[in-house]
Design a protein around this motif. Structure first.
Motif, PDB file in Angstrom:
ATOM      1  N   TYR A 138       0.819  -1.219   0.000  1.00  0.00           N
ATOM      2  CA  TYR A 138       0.000   0.000   0.000  1.00  0.00           C
ATOM      3  C   TYR A 138       0.848   1.263   0.000  1.00  0.00           C
ATOM      4  O   TYR A 138       0.590   2.198  -0.776  1.00  0.00           O
ATOM      5  N   PHE A 139       1.849   1.336   0.859  1.00  0.00           N
ATOM      6  CA  PHE A 139       2.618   2.574   0.985  1.00  0.00           C
ATOM      7  C   PHE A 139       3.532   2.798  -0.210  1.00  0.00           C
ATOM      8  O   PHE A 139       3.735   3.939  -0.630  1.00  0.00           O
ATOM      9  N   LYS A 140       4.054   1.738  -0.772  1.00  0.00           N
ATOM     10  CA  LYS A 140       4.864   1.873  -1.981  1.00  0.00           C
ATOM     11  C   LYS A 140       4.015   2.397  -3.131  1.00  0.00           C
ATOM     12  O   LYS A 140       4.424   3.329  -3.849  1.00  0.00           O
ATOM     13  N   TRP A 179      -5.808   7.597   7.172  1.00  0.00           N
ATOM     14  CA  TRP A 179      -5.737   6.412   6.309  1.00  0.00           C
ATOM     15  C   TRP A 179      -4.453   5.627   6.585  1.00  0.00           C
ATOM     16  O   TRP A 179      -4.447   4.393   6.477  1.00  0.00           O
ATOM     17  N   THR A 180      -3.380   6.329   6.934  1.00  0.00           N
ATOM     18  CA  THR A 180      -2.120   5.655   7.253  1.00  0.00           C
ATOM     19  C   THR A 180      -2.276   4.788   8.492  1.00  0.00           C
ATOM     20  O   THR A 180      -1.815   3.635   8.531  1.00  0.00           O
ATOM     21  N   PHE A 222       4.703   7.036  13.161  1.00  0.00           N
ATOM     22  CA  PHE A 222       4.585   5.826  12.347  1.00  0.00           C
ATOM     23  C   PHE A 222       5.931   5.180  12.011  1.00  0.00           C
ATOM     24  O   PHE A 222       5.968   4.116  11.387  1.00  0.00           O
ATOM     25  N   TYR A 223       7.021   5.828  12.405  1.00  0.00           N
ATOM     26  CA  TYR A 223       8.339   5.315  11.999  1.00  0.00           C
ATOM     27  C   TYR A 223       8.539   3.880  12.470  1.00  0.00           C
ATOM     28  O   TYR A 223       8.241   3.526  13.610  1.00  0.00           O
ATOM     29  N   SER A 224       9.036   3.034  11.566  1.00  0.00           N
ATOM     30  CA  SER A 224       9.277   1.632  11.884  1.00  0.00           C
ATOM     31  C   SER A 224      10.620   1.206  11.306  1.00  0.00           C
ATOM     32  O   SER A 224      10.902   1.435  10.125  1.00  0.00           O
ATOM     33  N   GLU A 225      11.451   0.576  12.124  1.00  0.00           N
ATOM     34  CA  GLU A 225      12.776   0.155  11.683  1.00  0.00           C
ATOM     35  C   GLU A 225      12.719  -0.824  10.514  1.00  0.00           C
ATOM     36  O   GLU A 225      13.629  -0.892   9.701  1.00  0.00           O
ATOM     37  N   ASN A 226      11.622  -1.568  10.432  1.00  0.00           N
ATOM     38  CA  ASN A 226      11.560  -2.669   9.473  1.00  0.00           C
ATOM     39  C   ASN A 226      10.618  -2.445   8.298  1.00  0.00           C
ATOM     40  O   ASN A 226      10.278  -3.396   7.608  1.00  0.00           O
ATOM     41  N   ASN A 227      10.177  -1.208   8.092  1.00  0.00           N
ATOM     42  CA  ASN A 227       9.235  -0.957   7.010  1.00  0.00           C
ATOM     43  C   ASN A 227       9.733   0.203   6.149  1.00  0.00           C
ATOM     44  O   ASN A 227       9.379   1.362   6.374  1.00  0.00           O
ATOM     45  N   HIS A 228      10.523  -0.114   5.154  1.00  0.00           N
ATOM     46  CA  HIS A 228      11.143   0.906   4.313  1.00  0.00           C
ATOM     47  C   HIS A 228      10.114   1.741   3.566  1.00  0.00           C
ATOM     48  O   HIS A 228      10.220   2.976   3.523  1.00  0.00           O
ATOM     49  N   ASP A 229       9.111   1.099   2.987  1.00  0.00           N
ATOM     50  CA  ASP A 229       8.113   1.830   2.198  1.00  0.00           C
ATOM     51  C   ASP A 229       7.291   2.770   3.076  1.00  0.00           C
ATOM     52  O   ASP A 229       6.980   3.889   2.675  1.00  0.00           O
ATOM     53  N   LEU A 230       6.929   2.320   4.271  1.00  0.00           N
ATOM     54  CA  LEU A 230       6.211   3.183   5.209  1.00  0.00           C
ATOM     55  C   LEU A 230       7.071   4.378   5.597  1.00  0.00           C
ATOM     56  O   LEU A 230       6.599   5.529   5.592  1.00  0.00           O
ATOM     57  N   ASN A 231       8.330   4.137   5.912  1.00  0.00           N
ATOM     58  CA  ASN A 231       9.220   5.231   6.314  1.00  0.00           C
ATOM     59  C   ASN A 231       9.439   6.231   5.183  1.00  0.00           C
ATOM     60  O   ASN A 231       9.560   7.435   5.408  1.00  0.00           O
ATOM     61  N   LYS A 232       9.477   5.736   3.984  1.00  0.00           N
ATOM     62  CA  LYS A 232       9.623   6.608   2.814  1.00  0.00           C
ATOM     63  C   LYS A 232       8.372   7.462   2.637  1.00  0.00           C
ATOM     64  O   LYS A 232       8.454   8.671   2.380  1.00  0.00           O
ATOM     65  N   PHE A 233       7.215   6.835   2.824  1.00  0.00           N
ATOM     66  CA  PHE A 233       5.938   7.532   2.684  1.00  0.00           C
ATOM     67  C   PHE A 233       5.793   8.635   3.733  1.00  0.00           C
ATOM     68  O   PHE A 233       5.446   9.771   3.412  1.00  0.00           O
ATOM     69  N   ALA A 235       8.094  10.105   5.452  1.00  0.00           N
ATOM     70  CA  ALA A 235       9.116  11.143   5.269  1.00  0.00           C
ATOM     71  C   ALA A 235       8.635  12.180   4.267  1.00  0.00           C
ATOM     72  O   ALA A 235       8.811  13.390   4.468  1.00  0.00           O
ATOM     73  N   TYR A 236       8.031  11.716   3.191  1.00  0.00           N
ATOM     74  CA  TYR A 236       7.514  12.624   2.164  1.00  0.00           C
ATOM     75  C   TYR A 236       6.479  13.572   2.759  1.00  0.00           C
ATOM     76  O   TYR A 236       6.500  14.782   2.518  1.00  0.00           O
ATOM     77  N   LYS A 237       5.549  13.021   3.569  1.00  0.00           N
ATOM     78  CA  LYS A 237       4.498  13.826   4.180  1.00  0.00           C
ATOM     79  C   LYS A 237       5.064  14.774   5.236  1.00  0.00           C
ATOM     80  O   LYS A 237       4.677  15.944   5.322  1.00  0.00           O
ATOM     81  N   ALA A 238       5.966  14.270   6.055  1.00  0.00           N
ATOM     82  CA  ALA A 238       6.524  15.089   7.132  1.00  0.00           C
ATOM     83  C   ALA A 238       7.381  16.230   6.597  1.00  0.00           C
ATOM     84  O   ALA A 238       7.324  17.352   7.114  1.00  0.00           O
ATOM     85  N   LEU A 239       8.174  15.976   5.565  1.00  0.00           N
ATOM     86  CA  LEU A 239       9.016  17.028   4.999  1.00  0.00           C
ATOM     87  C   LEU A 239       8.163  18.133   4.385  1.00  0.00           C
ATOM     88  O   LEU A 239       8.533  19.311   4.422  1.00  0.00           O
ATOM     89  N   ALA A 240       6.995  17.769   3.843  1.00  0.00           N
ATOM     90  CA  ALA A 240       6.070  18.784   3.330  1.00  0.00           C
ATOM     91  C   ALA A 240       5.567  19.662   4.473  1.00  0.00           C
ATOM     92  O   ALA A 240       5.458  20.887   4.330  1.00  0.00           O
ATOM     93  N   THR A 241       5.276  19.046   5.620  1.00  0.00           N
ATOM     94  CA  THR A 241       4.873  19.817   6.795  1.00  0.00           C
ATOM     95  C   THR A 241       6.002  20.716   7.265  1.00  0.00           C
ATOM     96  O   THR A 241       5.795  21.886   7.610  1.00  0.00           O
ATOM     97  N   GLY A 242       7.222  20.175   7.265  1.00  0.00           N
ATOM     98  CA  GLY A 242       8.381  20.965   7.674  1.00  0.00           C
ATOM     99  C   GLY A 242       8.580  22.183   6.798  1.00  0.00           C
ATOM    100  O   GLY A 242       8.902  23.286   7.295  1.00  0.00           O
ATOM    101  N   LYS A 243       8.367  22.034   5.501  1.00  0.00           N
ATOM    102  CA  LYS A 243       8.510  23.177   4.587  1.00  0.00           C
ATOM    103  C   LYS A 243       7.416  24.206   4.809  1.00  0.00           C
ATOM    104  O   LYS A 243       7.650  25.412   4.697  1.00  0.00           O
ATOM    105  N   ARG A 244       6.208  23.739   5.162  1.00  0.00           N
ATOM    106  CA  ARG A 244       5.130  24.681   5.494  1.00  0.00           C
ATOM    107  C   ARG A 244       5.509  25.509   6.722  1.00  0.00           C
ATOM    108  O   ARG A 244       5.270  26.713   6.778  1.00  0.00           O
TER     109      ARG A 244
END
Length: 300
Positions: A138-140, A179-180, A222-233, A235-244
């Motif tokens: 789903y996250f990928k 949804w996440t 939501f950060y998880s050591e073992n879920n690369h796709d979730l962490n990537k997803f 990160a994309y959302k959080a960095l958008a918040t950081g830029k706001r």
């Protein structure tokens, strides 16, 4: 079967069309929960003129869209909650086809369909290769296309009691956050049928600049050591918040996100996104204000 939750805030030009599209469904086993979130225009008057006994209207002080949705969920009585924004549109067979999807995949926690975006009078259909059924990775796939869109999302009601509700006070992305939470724990089911329409407007991104989230939730939850796709997803959302935050001068908050999501520099294609936040957090306010003013003038 379905409880249709519609948060309503100053949508006098759209709500009748939206509500009519729900009432015109070929599948008629539903109730409509309209939560008037402190509207100051004629929205409440318009919905109050409808005489269908399935329509239940509740009014409350303005608390934001998450608060209104949570209120509506708690007032609902059916097994499945269908979400609808007060300026979107359902095709007549939306609930019928979603009912069939639920019948075919009863173990799902969240059900979604393809939607079309209308922007400045032009249709923009989704482009993806997702087949009907339970969504793998789903996250990928969500990084490639939108799977869960609010007015094309149905959730089993009991799930909210287990994972929690919408984050009240999150300025943007509150629906995606919800949804996440669900997708981490439950199967997501999708149909590529184009059944809903989203009417996109300008201005919201610029208007949100500098507004701080007041909720206790954050994407880092939501950060998880073992879920690369979730962490990537996330990160994309959080960095958008950081830029706001950074654009609005909230650089301390922006630097917290910059630090927490430093791992994004190791994700292919993400280093430039993280780097942009890094630079914005160190750019003088007067420079950012000039750029924002220019962007605002372009959107007029």
């Amino acid at each position: 079967m379905f409880s249709v939750v519609i948060p309503l805030y100053n949508k006098e030009d759209n709500i009748a069309n939206t509500l009519d599209s729900v009432l015109a469904q070929t599948f008629q086993d539903f109730e409509i929960i309209i939560v008037n979130d402190g509207s100051t225009d004629k929205s409440l008057q318009i919905v109050s003129d409808y005489e269908d006994i399935r329509i239940k209207v509740y009014s409350k002080p303005n608390g934001g869209v998450s608060d209104a949705r949570n209120y509506g969920i708690k007032k609902s009585s059916n097994k499945y909650v269908a979400f609808m924004d007060a300026d979107d549109y359902w095709k007549p067979n939306y609930l019928e086809r979603m009912f069939k999807l639920i019948e075919d995949y009863p173990t799902g926690g969240m059900y979604n369909c393809e939607h079309t975006t209308i922007y400045k009078g032009k249709y923009h259909p989704q482009e993806h290769n997702i087949k009907r059924g339970i969504v793998d990775d789903y996250f990928k796939k969500s990084l490639e296309t939108v799977i869960a869109w609010t007015s094309a999302t149905i959730v089993r009601r009991d799930i909210f009691e287990k994972v929690g509700y919408f984050p009240v006070g999150m300025v943007s992305g509150e629906d995606v956050y919800m949804w996440t939470k669900i997708a981490i724990k439950y199967p997501v089911v999708f149909t590529p049928e184009e059944l809903t329409i989203y009417y996109k407007t300008d201005g919201t991104i610029v208007e949100r600049v500098g507004k701080k989230d007041t909720c206790k939730e954050s994407w880092f939850d939501f950060y998880s050591e073992n879920n690369h796709d979730l962490n990537k997803f996330i990160a994309y959302k959080a960095l958008a918040t950081g830029k706001r935050y950074a654009w609005g001068g909230l650089t301390n908050e922006g630097k917290i996100i910059e630090d927490r999501f430093r791992y994004a520099t190791k994700i292919r294609g993400y280093k430039p996104i993280w780097r942009e936040l890094f630079i914005l957090n160190r750019t003088p306010s007067f420079v950012k204000n000039l750029i924002l003013k220019y962007r605002k003038n372009l959107s007029k």
